[in-house]
Enzyme design. Sequence first.
Site, PDB file in Angstrom:
ATOM      1  N   GLU A   1       0.825  -1.204   0.000  1.00  0.00           N
ATOM      2  CA  GLU A   1       0.000   0.000   0.000  1.00  0.00           C
ATOM      3  C   GLU A   1       0.867   1.265   0.000  1.00  0.00           C
ATOM      4  O   GLU A   1       0.506   2.275  -0.612  1.00  0.00           O
ATOM      5  CB  GLU A   1      -0.923   0.006   1.219  1.00  0.00           C
ATOM      6  CG  GLU A   1      -1.968  -1.086   1.224  1.00  0.00           C
ATOM      7  CD  GLU A   1      -1.453  -2.423   1.764  1.00  0.00           C
ATOM      8  OE1 GLU A   1      -2.245  -3.375   1.843  1.00  0.00           O
ATOM      9  OE2 GLU A   1      -0.247  -2.500   2.106  1.00  0.00           O
TER      10      GLU A   1
ATOM     11  N   PRO B   1      11.128 -13.773  -0.990  1.00  0.00           N
ATOM     12  CA  PRO B   1       9.975 -13.928  -0.081  1.00  0.00           C
ATOM     13  C   PRO B   1       9.329 -12.578   0.206  1.00  0.00           C
ATOM     14  O   PRO B   1       9.999 -11.541   0.265  1.00  0.00           O
ATOM     15  CB  PRO B   1      10.602 -14.516   1.192  1.00  0.00           C
ATOM     16  CG  PRO B   1      11.924 -15.080   0.755  1.00  0.00           C
ATOM     17  CD  PRO B   1      12.380 -14.202  -0.363  1.00  0.00           C
ATOM     18  N   ARG B   2       8.018 -12.600   0.386  1.00  0.00           N
ATOM     19  CA  ARG B   2       7.293 -11.341   0.621  1.00  0.00           C
ATOM     20  C   ARG B   2       7.620 -10.760   1.988  1.00  0.00           C
ATOM     21  O   ARG B   2       7.725  -9.546   2.133  1.00  0.00           O
ATOM     22  CB  ARG B   2       5.787 -11.582   0.489  1.00  0.00           C
ATOM     23  CG  ARG B   2       4.965 -10.333   0.813  1.00  0.00           C
ATOM     24  CD  ARG B   2       3.554 -10.435   0.323  1.00  0.00           C
ATOM     25  NE  ARG B   2       2.749  -9.292   0.714  1.00  0.00           N
ATOM     26  CZ  ARG B   2       2.790  -8.089   0.137  1.00  0.00           C
ATOM     27  NH1 ARG B   2       3.621  -7.881  -0.853  1.00  0.00           N
ATOM     28  NH2 ARG B   2       2.004  -7.114   0.546  1.00  0.00           N
TER      29      ARG B   2
ATOM     30  N   GLY C   1      12.790  -2.812  -0.566  1.00  0.00           N
ATOM     31  CA  GLY C   1      12.795  -1.651  -1.437  1.00  0.00           C
ATOM     32  C   GLY C   1      13.561  -1.822  -2.731  1.00  0.00           C
ATOM     33  O   GLY C   1      13.881  -0.824  -3.387  1.00  0.00           O
ATOM     34  N   GLU C   2      13.856  -3.066  -3.128  1.00  0.00           N
ATOM     35  CA  GLU C   2      14.646  -3.295  -4.338  1.00  0.00           C
ATOM     36  C   GLU C   2      13.908  -4.146  -5.369  1.00  0.00           C
ATOM     37  O   GLU C   2      14.528  -4.771  -6.221  1.00  0.00           O
ATOM     38  CB  GLU C   2      15.987  -3.934  -4.000  1.00  0.00           C
ATOM     39  CG  GLU C   2      16.921  -3.029  -3.235  1.00  0.00           C
ATOM     40  CD  GLU C   2      18.340  -3.565  -3.142  1.00  0.00           C
ATOM     41  OE1 GLU C   2      19.280  -2.769  -3.306  1.00  0.00           O
ATOM     42  OE2 GLU C   2      18.508  -4.786  -2.909  1.00  0.00           O
TER      43      GLU C   2
ATOM     44  N   ASN D   1       0.745  -7.915  -6.553  1.00  0.00           N
ATOM     45  CA  ASN D   1       0.755  -6.948  -7.637  1.00  0.00           C
ATOM     46  C   ASN D   1       1.708  -7.354  -8.758  1.00  0.00           C
ATOM     47  O   ASN D   1       2.891  -7.584  -8.519  1.00  0.00           O
ATOM     48  CB  ASN D   1       1.157  -5.581  -7.062  1.00  0.00           C
ATOM     49  CG  ASN D   1       1.376  -4.540  -8.114  1.00  0.00           C
ATOM     50  OD1 ASN D   1       0.733  -4.556  -9.159  1.00  0.00           O
ATOM     51  ND2 ASN D   1       2.293  -3.619  -7.845  1.00  0.00           N
TER      52      ASN D   1
ATOM     53  N   ILE E   1       1.916  -5.390 -11.601  1.00  0.00           N
ATOM     54  CA  ILE E   1       2.124  -4.190 -12.411  1.00  0.00           C
ATOM     55  C   ILE E   1       3.565  -3.736 -12.359  1.00  0.00           C
ATOM     56  O   ILE E   1       4.131  -3.271 -13.356  1.00  0.00           O
ATOM     57  CB  ILE E   1       1.173  -3.072 -11.952  1.00  0.00           C
ATOM     58  CG1 ILE E   1      -0.285  -3.510 -12.131  1.00  0.00           C
ATOM     59  CG2 ILE E   1       1.441  -1.775 -12.697  1.00  0.00           C
ATOM     60  CD1 ILE E   1      -1.295  -2.608 -11.455  1.00  0.00           C
ATOM     61  N   GLU E   2       4.208  -3.864 -11.198  1.00  0.00           N
ATOM     62  CA  GLU E   2       5.582  -3.390 -11.051  1.00  0.00           C
ATOM     63  C   GLU E   2       6.522  -4.119 -11.998  1.00  0.00           C
ATOM     64  O   GLU E   2       7.455  -3.520 -12.553  1.00  0.00           O
ATOM     65  CB  GLU E   2       6.034  -3.553  -9.596  1.00  0.00           C
ATOM     66  CG  GLU E   2       7.251  -2.750  -9.229  1.00  0.00           C
ATOM     67  CD  GLU E   2       7.528  -2.746  -7.733  1.00  0.00           C
ATOM     68  OE1 GLU E   2       8.540  -2.137  -7.344  1.00  0.00           O
ATOM     69  OE2 GLU E   2       6.745  -3.337  -6.966  1.00  0.00           O
TER      70      GLU E   2
END
Length: 429
Positions: free
Chosen positions: A61, A271-272, A317-318, A342, A344-345
């Site tokens: 988010e 991993p998330r 962040g990468e 997601n 889209i990235e």
Amino acid sequence: MLRLLYSMLWVVVLPLALLRLAWRARKEPGYLQHVGERLGIYGSLPRKGPWLWVHAVSVGETRAAQPLIEALLGAYPHHRLLLTHMTPTGRQTGAQLFGKEPRILQCYLPYDLPWLVGCFMRYFRPQAGMLMETEVWPNLVRGARKAGVPLFLVNARLSPRSFRRTARFGRAAAVMYADFAGVLAQTAGDAERFQALGVPAVQITGNLKFDMQPAPAGVALGEQLRKVIGTRAVLAAASTREGEEPMLLDAFSRWQSLAGDVPRPALLLIPRHPQRFDEVAAMAARAGFSVERRSALDLDGIQSPLTADIVLGDSMGEMAMYFAASDLAFIGGSLLPLGGQNLIEACAVGTPVLVGPHTFNFAQATEDAIAAGACLRVDNADALMRIAASVLADPARLADMRAHAQTFAGLHRGATVRTLAALAPALEG
């Protein structure tokens, strides 16, 4: 009555919620930082506004909010922006994205008890609030209305599964959503489901994630990582969730039997959740793979290509770097019924994607990507490896999918402009 019962339940579970912070802090120490903010205590933070408030619960988010936050800062230069979170990783992501912006203040949102919400509203007195995507808390929504704060659900999505669950509350759900000043939905399907709940003010503004531009520095790092990996093809498995890695590792270990004579690619396994990095690294090593960890790689200092089977993406962040380094990306959370993540990235940097059968949290974006030729759906981990091999072995097909991925991402941009226009009456009032 339901709201009263809900609040009484929160009183009972609040000590347990605090204990859970301590439990989670064993692996993620950030959960024991700024605990007072979760209880509505903000005495050490500046309170002078005027404030525009954006709530982004966690990493996804926060990233999705980036284009909106940048647009708000540009459109309202005399305002400050309050960015709230619920998780340390969300807060860390916000710091990475906006840490150098003096007009942004980050803090945690309090637990959803009326008096804690009241402390938050009285302290900051935001001019307007924007909750990202699905973050609906009954006392927060009611508290904003009582405080005279117009509150919007922005980039809002409501899957069929979530709709069925929410609809069970009948009129109580309609009453709660009626406290919003507006719901700005991602798709027509989301809007229809909100309207079926009795939400009066729904607009379709699109998905802000299409407006996320890959950071040039991240793309450059991805190119560098690709050089370090060498001439092998690169398959990313991004945002994987618990239970998926064993299936992926098992199928990857049987690559040759599944893919024939197609050379096995390097696997970027990401991993998330950061608290699982060590667990997944150990899992891959037990499965017999050689593993390099991103956190141990000096991309400037490595001269010869990596020979490891797997590069573990144990950094925050990468994601742009990982996608830019990859030929093809599997988007996790979709092999198991978790709703997917997601895609889209990845498409924004021109990396085509594979998804599993479970993508209900991102249903429209996934179906649109499939229709555009940017995405392929697989039934299981074995099928994932077979289809990945088929695509990687066909340069023309891979190039075609890359072009479709970039086109798909570009065609759906514009949600930020539409969202800002929908918010303008409240923000300028």
